[in-house]
Design a protein around this motif. Sequence first.
Motif, PDB file in Angstrom:
ATOM      1  N   UNK A   1      -0.632  56.657 -26.307  1.00  0.00           N
ATOM      2  CA  UNK A   1      -2.002  56.258 -25.978  1.00  0.00           C
ATOM      3  C   UNK A   1      -2.797  57.517 -25.655  1.00  0.00           C
ATOM      4  N   UNK A   2      -4.067  57.589 -26.079  1.00  0.00           N
ATOM      5  CA  UNK A   2      -4.872  58.796 -25.785  1.00  0.00           C
ATOM      6  C   UNK A   2      -5.090  58.955 -24.294  1.00  0.00           C
ATOM      7  N   UNK A   3      -5.085  60.198 -23.855  1.00  0.00           N
ATOM      8  CA  UNK A   3      -5.215  60.502 -22.434  1.00  0.00           C
ATOM      9  C   UNK A   3      -6.423  61.397 -22.205  1.00  0.00           C
ATOM     10  N   UNK A   4      -7.129  61.189 -21.117  1.00  0.00           N
ATOM     11  CA  UNK A   4      -8.260  62.075 -20.800  1.00  0.00           C
ATOM     12  C   UNK A   4      -7.756  63.434 -20.339  1.00  0.00           C
ATOM     13  N   UNK A   5      -8.472  64.458 -20.734  1.00  0.00           N
ATOM     14  CA  UNK A   5      -8.132  65.814 -20.329  1.00  0.00           C
ATOM     15  C   UNK A   5      -8.850  66.150 -19.026  1.00  0.00           C
TER      16      UNK A   5
ATOM     17  N   UNK B   1      -0.074  65.142 -29.261  1.00  0.00           N
ATOM     18  CA  UNK B   1       0.907  64.056 -29.171  1.00  0.00           C
ATOM     19  C   UNK B   1       0.625  63.096 -28.019  1.00  0.00           C
ATOM     20  N   UNK B   2      -0.461  63.300 -27.301  1.00  0.00           N
ATOM     21  CA  UNK B   2      -0.896  62.404 -26.232  1.00  0.00           C
ATOM     22  C   UNK B   2       0.169  62.289 -25.130  1.00  0.00           C
ATOM     23  N   UNK B   3       0.592  63.419 -24.618  1.00  0.00           N
ATOM     24  CA  UNK B   3       1.556  63.436 -23.516  1.00  0.00           C
ATOM     25  C   UNK B   3       0.866  63.948 -22.256  1.00  0.00           C
ATOM     26  N   UNK B   4       0.960  63.229 -21.147  1.00  0.00           N
ATOM     27  CA  UNK B   4       0.360  63.720 -19.896  1.00  0.00           C
ATOM     28  C   UNK B   4       1.067  64.975 -19.414  1.00  0.00           C
ATOM     29  N   UNK B   5       0.343  65.869 -18.747  1.00  0.00           N
ATOM     30  CA  UNK B   5       0.963  67.137 -18.325  1.00  0.00           C
ATOM     31  C   UNK B   5       2.162  66.953 -17.404  1.00  0.00           C
ATOM     32  N   UNK B   6       2.186  65.883 -16.611  1.00  0.00           N
ATOM     33  CA  UNK B   6       3.285  65.693 -15.670  1.00  0.00           C
ATOM     34  C   UNK B   6       4.451  64.927 -16.263  1.00  0.00           C
ATOM     35  N   UNK B   7       4.448  64.645 -17.561  1.00  0.00           N
ATOM     36  CA  UNK B   7       5.522  63.867 -18.170  1.00  0.00           C
ATOM     37  C   UNK B   7       6.823  64.664 -18.186  1.00  0.00           C
ATOM     38  N   UNK B   8       7.951  63.945 -18.101  1.00  0.00           N
ATOM     39  CA  UNK B   8       9.236  64.628 -18.006  1.00  0.00           C
ATOM     40  C   UNK B   8       9.588  65.365 -19.304  1.00  0.00           C
ATOM     41  N   UNK B   9       9.039  64.942 -20.443  1.00  0.00           N
ATOM     42  CA  UNK B   9       9.305  65.661 -21.690  1.00  0.00           C
ATOM     43  C   UNK B   9       8.719  67.070 -21.654  1.00  0.00           C
ATOM     44  N   UNK B  10       7.561  67.227 -21.022  1.00  0.00           N
ATOM     45  CA  UNK B  10       6.952  68.557 -20.883  1.00  0.00           C
ATOM     46  C   UNK B  10       7.839  69.446 -20.016  1.00  0.00           C
TER      47      UNK B  10
END
Length: 422
Positions: free
Chosen positions: A104-108, A279-288
């Motif tokens: 899902x798109x995320x705001x920057x 890729x629409x990943x939030x900065x705090x996501x565990x993949x990052x």
Amino acid sequence: FRRAHTLTVLFILTCALGYVTLLEETPQDTAYNTKRGIVASILVFLCFGVTQAKDGPFSRPHPAYWRFWLCVSVVYELFLIFILFQTVQDGRQFMKYIDPHLGVPLPERDYGGNCLIYDPGNGTDPFHNVWDKLDGFVPAHFFGWYLKTLMIRDWWMCMIISVMFEFLEYSLEHQLPNFSECWWDHWIMDVILCNGLGIYCGMKTLSWLSLKTYKWQGLWNIPTYKGKMKRIVFQFTPYSWVKFEWKPASSLRRWLAVCGIIFVFLLAELNTFYLKFVLWMPPEHYLVLLRLVFFVNVGGVAMREIYDFMDDPKFHKKLGQQAWLVAAITATEFLIVVKYDPYTLTLSLPFYITQCWILGIILVLTWTAWRFFIRDITLRYKEIRRQKQEHRYEKDKCLSNGDGHSSILDEQNGNKLRERKL
């Protein structure tokens, strides 16, 4: 022995996976079964690679640990290749199979805006701008640069990369909104406090490691429990220590290699932000976070392999396998960014930014040409001219003193020998 051990482990793992699949009834869920099959295949590959892959330059805490990360590099590169060959929509939706919250798109978040350090208009908390910037990325910056310093092992190189990345953020803030930061956020919080303190602590750790006595003793040969615990802790320190002396100005080859290392470092840093964006990943996501942990482990091995190849090319005739994989991963990540959002990357730079980068490139090329071409030719010409003047002076001196012709010939032969060596 290792091959027999590998076959045994693979046989046990295969039997265990088959036993698990036989115990339960196979669900009629194609997506679930596909994920289980992919995970099981990766586990079998990692098990094979940990025991059969070629050892790297590090042996602590155990060579198998570094073989594991080498195999993870292969898996990650294959995953990136798979994502690269998907459509933009399918690639973003594929991330839902890893985490249903993705796709899902995320705001920057924009870190710019009000840049007052002390805001007199806010009577409740005049320093609210400073506290707003103190998020989880502050310790991440510190620990990140602490670990990067342990990889690079050079203060000047770390500071150049740190400062250049801030210039890149200034240059690309029209593409990614979260690159827009206040001036004091760029230079005080990032460069001086977070990055600078991390580099300082890293250099202190490197100094301690270089002065440490590397004398290893078997765990069971140590009589005291305190000594055993100390030996277990030191198992996670290097087996021996190699001080990196990059010497970029010593030769054109080393200068180009150091410039290439800095370029790849900066590109990998930019990929972190652009991959999150496309890729629409939030900065705090565990993949990052997992990607950063991955680069910390493989980056140290890659830097050691690069330094060994540069420092002793006769012994290390090929660049190490981990270094090639890191370069391939960085390039593949960049290709994903280019394919998934070419519009953002093609947003033209502001005119003054373009002028600054052109000026910087011209200065670097000019210094390179002067240092490795013009300077060497000039020094060689001056040395030859000095030798000719000395030869002419000695010849005139010998003729005025009435010396024999043999001394003049000896002097001429000596000058020719020096010119040939030069």
